[in-house]
Enzyme design. Sequence first.
Site, mmCIF file in Angstrom:
data_model
loop_
_atom_site.group_PDB
_atom_site.id
_atom_site.type_symbol
_atom_site.label_atom_id
_atom_site.label_comp_id
_atom_site.label_asym_id
_atom_site.label_seq_id
_atom_site.Cartn_x
_atom_site.Cartn_y
_atom_site.Cartn_z
ATOM 1 C CG ASP A 129 -0.315 -0.055 2.569
ATOM 2 O OD1 ASP A 129 0.927 -0.192 2.660
ATOM 3 O OD2 ASP A 129 -1.062 0.027 3.563
ATOM 4 C CE1 TYR A 152 9.416 -2.273 0.716
ATOM 5 C CE2 TYR A 152 7.821 -0.860 1.820
ATOM 6 C CZ TYR A 152 8.160 -2.084 1.273
ATOM 7 O OH TYR A 152 7.246 -3.113 1.278
HETATM 8 N N1 NAD Z 1 5.463 -6.780 5.995
HETATM 9 C C1 NAD Z 1 4.558 -5.925 5.537
HETATM 10 O O1 NAD Z 1 3.925 -5.193 6.303
HETATM 11 C C2 NAD Z 1 4.251 -5.872 4.054
HETATM 12 C C3 NAD Z 1 3.076 -5.216 3.651
HETATM 13 C C4 NAD Z 1 2.769 -5.173 2.295
HETATM 14 C C5 NAD Z 1 3.613 -5.764 1.372
HETATM 15 N N2 NAD Z 1 4.749 -6.378 1.783
HETATM 16 C C6 NAD Z 1 5.593 -7.007 0.771
HETATM 17 O O2 NAD Z 1 5.602 -8.395 1.028
HETATM 18 C C7 NAD Z 1 6.860 -8.944 0.688
HETATM 19 C C8 NAD Z 1 7.443 -9.695 1.855
HETATM 20 O O3 NAD Z 1 7.561 -8.834 2.963
HETATM 21 P P1 NAD Z 1 8.076 -9.393 4.370
HETATM 22 O O4 NAD Z 1 7.625 -8.442 5.394
HETATM 23 O O5 NAD Z 1 7.727 -10.825 4.479
HETATM 24 O O6 NAD Z 1 9.652 -9.233 4.161
HETATM 25 P P2 NAD Z 1 10.877 -9.820 4.974
HETATM 26 O O7 NAD Z 1 11.846 -8.692 5.027
HETATM 27 O O8 NAD Z 1 10.440 -10.484 6.237
HETATM 28 O O9 NAD Z 1 11.439 -10.976 4.033
HETATM 29 C C9 NAD Z 1 12.021 -10.718 2.787
HETATM 30 C C10 NAD Z 1 12.586 -12.022 2.256
HETATM 31 O O10 NAD Z 1 13.149 -11.759 0.959
HETATM 32 C C11 NAD Z 1 14.472 -12.274 0.921
HETATM 33 N N3 NAD Z 1 15.253 -11.435 -0.004
HETATM 34 C C12 NAD Z 1 15.588 -10.128 0.145
HETATM 35 N N4 NAD Z 1 16.318 -9.712 -0.917
HETATM 36 C C13 NAD Z 1 16.412 -10.788 -1.754
HETATM 37 C C14 NAD Z 1 17.014 -10.979 -3.021
HETATM 38 N N5 NAD Z 1 17.694 -9.993 -3.625
HETATM 39 N N6 NAD Z 1 16.913 -12.192 -3.601
HETATM 40 C C15 NAD Z 1 16.254 -13.220 -2.985
HETATM 41 N N7 NAD Z 1 15.671 -13.085 -1.779
HETATM 42 C C16 NAD Z 1 15.742 -11.884 -1.173
HETATM 43 C C17 NAD Z 1 14.978 -12.186 2.346
HETATM 44 O O11 NAD Z 1 16.076 -13.050 2.572
HETATM 45 C C18 NAD Z 1 13.733 -12.577 3.117
HETATM 46 O O12 NAD Z 1 13.605 -13.971 3.227
HETATM 47 C C19 NAD Z 1 7.715 -7.775 0.193
HETATM 48 O O13 NAD Z 1 7.664 -7.752 -1.216
HETATM 49 C C20 NAD Z 1 7.041 -6.555 0.779
HETATM 50 O O14 NAD Z 1 7.267 -5.421 -0.032
HETATM 51 C C21 NAD Z 1 5.089 -6.462 3.111
#
Ligand code: NAD
Length: 342
Positions: A129, A152
């Site tokens: 979002d 970000y």
């Molecule tokens: N957490 C939130 O509140 C939220 C909300 C909306 C959307 N998102 C989206 O959901 C997705 C996951 O978020 P999250 O909170 O689980 O993130 P997180 O930071 O907990 O996990 C990210 C994962 O991606 C892996 N990673 C990072 N860079 C990488 C790369 N270059 N190649 C391969 N793996 C890589 C990391 O090792 C990790 O396992 C993201 O795309 C984020 O933008 C998150």
Amino acid sequence: MSSSYRHILVTGGAGFIGSHLVRMLLARPVARVTNVDKLTYAGNPANLADIAGDPRYHFVHLDIADLRLRAVLRENPPDAIINVAAETHVDRAIADPLVFARTDVLGTQNLLECAREIGVRRFVQVSTDEVYGSISEGAATEDSPLQPGNPYSASKAGGDLLCLSYANTYGLAVSVCRGANTYGPHQYPEKFIPLAITNLLTGQPVPLYGDGRQRRDWLYVLDHCAGILTVLEKGVPGEVYNIAAEQERENREILARLLALLDAPDEAVRRVTDRPGHDRRYAMDADKLRALGWSPKKPVEVGLAETVDWYRQHSKWWQSIRQGDAFIAYYARQYPMLPPLA
Ligand SMILES: NC(=O)c1ccc[n+]([C@@H]2O[C@H](COP(=O)([O-])OP(=O)(O)OC[C@H]3O[C@@H](n4cnc5c(N)ncnc54)[C@H](O)[C@@H]3O)[C@@H](O)[C@H]2O)c1
């Protein structure tokens, strides 16, 4: 819900949302789930310890921006890709933005190129979002302008636009889903809610940015994953879907709830200097996804109580992260006004 895909590639499956998604996929009759993860500070194989022995689960330790990804996918082509991998923490993006563009923009494009070459039937981009920027009134719909306010969200917006351009230009069956602020078990303990819970459990003060009146729309992690899988199965290529529970709360309200759940005094909260460029409010309309049959199941108060219980019962999981040198150094850099962790 049954799955029409036999082999699904999830990127970032060792992280918070990705690990729940991998588990949810393996609960379905799929033949194979491949997890491509770079294992950054946020990637933790322990998040998937319970399914690591499932013969349908395959782990590939690789950066999504690495050109060798092509050979990996050629050798064992998935019929669907869900791109969850990203650099995700706004505070880290402010301190060190370059890796955000590398992973969230270039990594996404590398994956799109692989998808195009092997001809995947479906590609789902997991976005946020935050790409809509701060919303002063009402709620963002999928047609609202993108106004990302930090490196970000700007990098995520770049990834989204590349995805939509591949749908338009190459006819790749890509859909983008934009999730709201997500919380639940296994979230890395430097993010707002797990940092507050683990600080309270260890008797540390809890930082609160600025006046604490920033509003976020809180979504339980399993509701988020169910939304992603609804987009995988029923989303229209080239379309965007918001995933939101429409449960707005101020940050200070969330903290008050956590204090009550953990029986901690108000004095445990420490106001700290606000994050530069801090968006005041995120809000999304999720009617388009609801029309596909998805709806959020977890009221935020219930989800918070369950999340607190999970962190209470899994102190080994988060202590091993919090006691590491990298976490201690990050915490000291980010919160110099608070007592150091060690
Ligand atoms: N957490 C939130 O509140 C939220 C909300 C909306 C959307 N998102 C989206 O959901 C997705 C996951 O978020 P999250 O909170 O689980 O993130 P997180 O930071 O907990 O996990 C990210 C994962 O991606 C892996 N990673 C990072 N860079 C990488 C790369 N270059 N190649 C391969 N793996 C890589 C990391 O090792 C990790 O396992 C993201 O795309 C984020 O933008 C998150």
